[in-house]
Scaffold this active site. Sequence first.
Site, PDB file in Angstrom:
ATOM      1  N   CYS A   1       2.703  -0.992  -9.890  1.00 62.56           N
ATOM      2  CA  CYS A   1       3.081  -0.607  -8.530  1.00 62.56           C
ATOM      3  C   CYS A   1       4.582  -0.461  -8.352  1.00 62.56           C
ATOM      4  O   CYS A   1       5.042  -0.006  -7.303  1.00 62.56           O
ATOM      5  CB  CYS A   1       2.531  -1.626  -7.535  1.00 62.56           C
ATOM      6  SG  CYS A   1       0.724  -1.578  -7.394  1.00 62.56           S
TER       7      CYS A   1
ATOM      8  N   ASP B   1      -3.522  -0.821   4.650  1.00 63.07           N
ATOM      9  CA  ASP B   1      -3.919  -0.781   3.250  1.00 63.07           C
ATOM     10  C   ASP B   1      -4.929   0.316   2.929  1.00 63.07           C
ATOM     11  O   ASP B   1      -4.990   0.797   1.799  1.00 63.07           O
ATOM     12  CB  ASP B   1      -4.498  -2.136   2.844  1.00 63.07           C
ATOM     13  CG  ASP B   1      -3.455  -3.239   2.962  1.00 63.07           C
ATOM     14  OD1 ASP B   1      -2.493  -3.210   2.184  1.00 63.07           O
ATOM     15  OD2 ASP B   1      -3.593  -4.090   3.844  1.00 63.07           O
TER      16      ASP B   1
END
Length: 340
Positions: free
Chosen positions: A23, A60
Amino acid sequence: MTTTAPADRARVRLTGYARGGGCACKIPPGELEAALAGLVPSPKGFGAAELLVGLDNGDDAAAVLLPGGGTALIATADFFTPVVDDPFDWGRIAAANALSDVYAMGGRPLVAVNLLAWPREVLPFELAREVMRGGLTVAREAGCHVAGGHSVDDTEPKYGMAVTGIADPARLLRNDTGRPGVPLSLTKPLGTGVLNNRHKATGEDFPQAVETMAALNRDAAEAALAAGVVCATDVTGFGLLGHLYKLARASGVTAVLDTAAVPYLDGARNAVRDGFISGGTRRNLDWVTPHTDFGRTGEPNRLLLADAQTSGGLLIAGEIPGAPVIGELVDATEHTLVLR
């Protein structure tokens, strides 16, 4: 270019085929928000399902209310370049990370499809199979079907999943529902970013970090729902500070962080000391700095708190068993984040 010979496959270092890792290779949050600023959500009444959570607060996953009103459908996608050299472990981590977006919304994943980019003339496709086998293993642990997917020939290997799940629309976990007086809990220790960077540079393995990243956030999400929590997010590429800033900003509150209470993986502080800090981590810190009162928190701790996590834990506005309380939400002040 030629495909890696069979005799060399045991020595393939997947992290060497990517500029970033995990990430940490996300587009910086400030740039991403600027790009999305002109994209307006669908008007109310558009389509066959009502949009419950969309672009507004950078939550999210997306959520829509299905006809009948009793079920929310959750949709998300996540993929990234290799974060570790072992293909099976990379697959496990990438799958856990993609599934986490559903858990962070209080949902249950039902079906996923693979997203694969592979330099087929450089890396043997047997390695890609191991990556997908790792993803399938974690999806099965989650009780989530894996059915097909999409692949492209690319210069960098990338893997992840698009995941669809369901949730009770009355019990969604969102990042804009935090309220003053609520404690903040964190369900996984920080430090995967700096440890992954050290692994990429040196080949040193960190089994604790691998197992932390491959662990599902399912139990944490279920515990949050059982405790009546309504506000949560997961901690990934924008670091703890970045995701906490987004949650506090969306909720219209200030988040006060007890820096001494934040848990870290073994070796994380040494990795910061030795300079294994990604560009993504530094960009995270730059992004939140104008909105943060750092108090006496020095740069090493600031970098750890902004460390670009891969498949991190849930950041929960509430208390759940086994998760350390790391701060609280208070009425909005001059700064969105306050570190103590």
